[in-house]
Scaffold this active site. Structure first.
Site, short mmCIF file in Angstrom:
data_model
loop_
_atom_site.label_atom_id
_atom_site.label_comp_id
_atom_site.label_asym_id
_atom_site.label_seq_id
_atom_site.Cartn_x
_atom_site.Cartn_y
_atom_site.Cartn_z
N ASN A 15 0.87 -1.18 0.00
CA ASN A 15 0.00 0.00 0.00
C ASN A 15 0.90 1.22 0.00
O ASN A 15 1.51 1.54 1.01
CB ASN A 15 -0.89 -0.04 1.25
CG ASN A 15 -1.69 1.25 1.43
OD1 ASN A 15 -1.75 2.08 0.51
ND2 ASN A 15 -2.30 1.40 2.59
N TRP A 16 0.96 1.88 -1.15
CA TRP A 16 1.90 3.00 -1.28
C TRP A 16 1.38 4.28 -0.64
O TRP A 16 2.10 5.28 -0.59
CB TRP A 16 2.21 3.25 -2.76
CG TRP A 16 2.99 2.16 -3.41
CD1 TRP A 16 3.40 0.97 -2.86
CD2 TRP A 16 3.44 2.13 -4.77
NE1 TRP A 16 4.07 0.22 -3.79
CE2 TRP A 16 4.11 0.91 -4.96
CE3 TRP A 16 3.34 3.02 -5.84
CZ2 TRP A 16 4.69 0.56 -6.19
CZ3 TRP A 16 3.91 2.68 -7.06
CH2 TRP A 16 4.58 1.46 -7.22
N LYS A 17 0.12 4.28 -0.25
CA LYS A 17 -0.47 5.49 0.33
C LYS A 17 -0.24 6.68 -0.62
O LYS A 17 -0.25 6.49 -1.83
CB LYS A 17 0.08 5.72 1.74
CG LYS A 17 -0.07 4.44 2.59
CD LYS A 17 0.18 4.61 4.06
CE LYS A 17 -0.02 3.26 4.76
NZ LYS A 17 0.13 3.34 6.21
N HIS A 29 -9.36 1.26 5.00
CA HIS A 29 -8.06 1.43 5.68
C HIS A 29 -8.24 2.36 6.88
O HIS A 29 -9.04 3.30 6.82
CB HIS A 29 -7.03 1.99 4.70
CG HIS A 29 -5.64 1.94 5.25
ND1 HIS A 29 -5.16 2.90 6.12
CD2 HIS A 29 -4.65 1.03 5.10
CE1 HIS A 29 -3.92 2.58 6.47
NE2 HIS A 29 -3.59 1.45 5.87
N GLU A 88 -6.61 4.77 7.86
CA GLU A 88 -6.42 6.19 7.54
C GLU A 88 -7.68 6.76 6.88
O GLU A 88 -8.01 7.93 7.08
CB GLU A 88 -5.17 6.36 6.65
CG GLU A 88 -3.91 6.11 7.47
CD GLU A 88 -2.74 5.53 6.71
OE1 GLU A 88 -2.74 5.56 5.46
OE2 GLU A 88 -1.81 5.01 7.37
N GLU A 97 -5.00 -4.77 10.71
CA GLU A 97 -3.96 -3.75 10.89
C GLU A 97 -4.22 -2.99 12.18
O GLU A 97 -5.01 -2.03 12.19
CB GLU A 97 -3.98 -2.76 9.72
CG GLU A 97 -3.69 -3.39 8.37
CD GLU A 97 -3.12 -2.39 7.39
OE1 GLU A 97 -2.04 -2.65 6.86
OE2 GLU A 97 -3.73 -1.33 7.17
N GLY A 134 3.02 2.36 10.70
CA GLY A 134 3.98 3.45 10.52
C GLY A 134 4.74 3.81 11.78
O GLY A 134 5.41 4.84 11.84
N SER A 137 3.91 -2.13 10.23
CA SER A 137 5.37 -2.22 10.38
C SER A 137 5.93 -3.58 9.98
O SER A 137 6.86 -4.10 10.61
CB SER A 137 5.77 -1.87 11.82
OG SER A 137 5.38 -0.53 12.12
N GLY A 161 3.04 -1.06 4.24
CA GLY A 161 3.11 0.35 3.90
C GLY A 161 4.53 0.77 3.59
O GLY A 161 5.05 0.53 2.50
N GLY A 162 5.20 1.36 4.58
CA GLY A 162 6.53 1.95 4.37
C GLY A 162 7.51 1.04 3.66
O GLY A 162 8.21 1.48 2.72
P1 13P Z 1 3.35 0.42 7.64
O1 13P Z 1 3.83 -0.87 7.00
O2 13P Z 1 4.07 1.62 7.14
O3 13P Z 1 3.28 0.31 9.11
O4 13P Z 1 1.83 0.63 7.13
C1 13P Z 1 0.93 -0.40 7.23
C2 13P Z 1 -0.28 -0.06 6.46
O5 13P Z 1 -1.03 0.83 6.83
C3 13P Z 1 -0.55 -0.81 5.24
O6 13P Z 1 -1.85 -0.57 4.78
#
Ligand code: 13P
Length: 253
Positions: free
Chosen positions: A9-11, A97, A99, A169, A175, A215, A236-237
């Site tokens: 997920n590149w956000k 998600h 967010e 999640e 993050g 993470s 994510g990251g």
């Molecule tokens: P991180 O891997 O950056 O913690 O993010 C997880 C995430 O929200 C994937 O959708």
């Protein structure tokens, strides 16, 4: 369980140019890997270009979007319809998600409408659930996750449910570098599988792939993936760098 699924997920990261370069490098690095499904979820602006790049490489990497609206079309300024995602080659769509829930007010009822709309358009929803830190600390994790799963997946048939991906999640792990322990993640994923069993029966519950997200890094992937109810990761990251995303994919095998 089906084939494990590792999704990035590149956000709100990467321009079109950066996205195209990334997948062209990734395709080379993961060529020939079998036994794990790979998905990238770029921002809307990069989806079409990335779709073309993935096709050109015959990469076996699938494309997902990070959100969509539930109506087929209409006067909904700024929104993107399910059919538009399907047209440009998306196979998956992340829905609900944390967010989206936190910053854009998405409720379980909204997520539920989106899940139904995605299925109508033959998109596979990756439905996200997870508790916030204060909810975990007050011991309400299961209550929160139950409400999210039951609300987000209401009204689906067992057949529809069987094709879903659910991502657990925990918000406090996103993050933050603070991964849930493999045992804690397994416990909640197992709880989710039980909820799915109650709602849709044993066969569908076993077919659903339940990811963990928060993470995830190359170094913790193998232990997470070794858990019986963790069928993949939503990253994510660490999905933004070819090295770390490739490392996660390889450690998931
Ligand atoms: P991180 O891997 O950056 O913690 O993010 C997880 C995430 O929200 C994937 O959708």
């Amino acid at each position: 369980m089906g084939v494990p699924i590792i999704a990035g997920n590149w956000k709100m990261f990467k321009t079109v140019g950066e996205a195209v370069n990334f997948v062209s490098e990734l395709a080379g690095r993961v060529a020939g890997i079998e036994g794990v499904e790979m998905v990238v979820c770029p921002p809307f602006t990069a989806l079409a270009a990335v779709a073309g790049q993935l096709r050109d490489h015959g990469s076996g990497i699938a494309l997902g979007a990070q959100n969509m609206y539930w109506e087929d079309e209409g006067a909904y300024t700024g929104e993107v319809a399910p059919g538009m995602l399907k047209e440009i080659g998306c196979r998956y769509v992340i829905l609900g998600h944390s967010e989206r829930r936190q910053y854009f007010g998405e409720t379980d009822a909204v997520v539920n409408k989106k899940v139904h709309a995605a299925l109508v358009h033959d998109l596979i929803p990756i439905v996200c659930v997870g508790e916030r830190l204060e909810e975990r600390e007050s011991g309400t994790t299961e209550e929160v996750v139950r409400r999210q799963v039951e609300g987000s997946l209401a009204g689906l048939t067992a057949r529809q449910a069987a094709g879903l991906v659910v991502a657990y999640e925990p918000v406090w792990a996103i993050g933050t570098g603070r991964t849930a322990s493999a045992a804690d993640a397994q416990q909640v994923n197992r709880f989710i599988r039980g909820l799915l069993r109650n709602m849709f029966g044993e066969i569908a519950a076993q077919a659903v792939r339940i990811q963990y997200g928060g993470s995830v890094k190359p170094g913790n992937t193998a232990e997470l993936m070794a858990q019986p109810d963790i069928d993949g990761a939503l990253v994510g990251g660490a999905s933004l760098e070819v090295d770390s995303f490739t490392g996660i994919i390889k450690n998931a095998l």
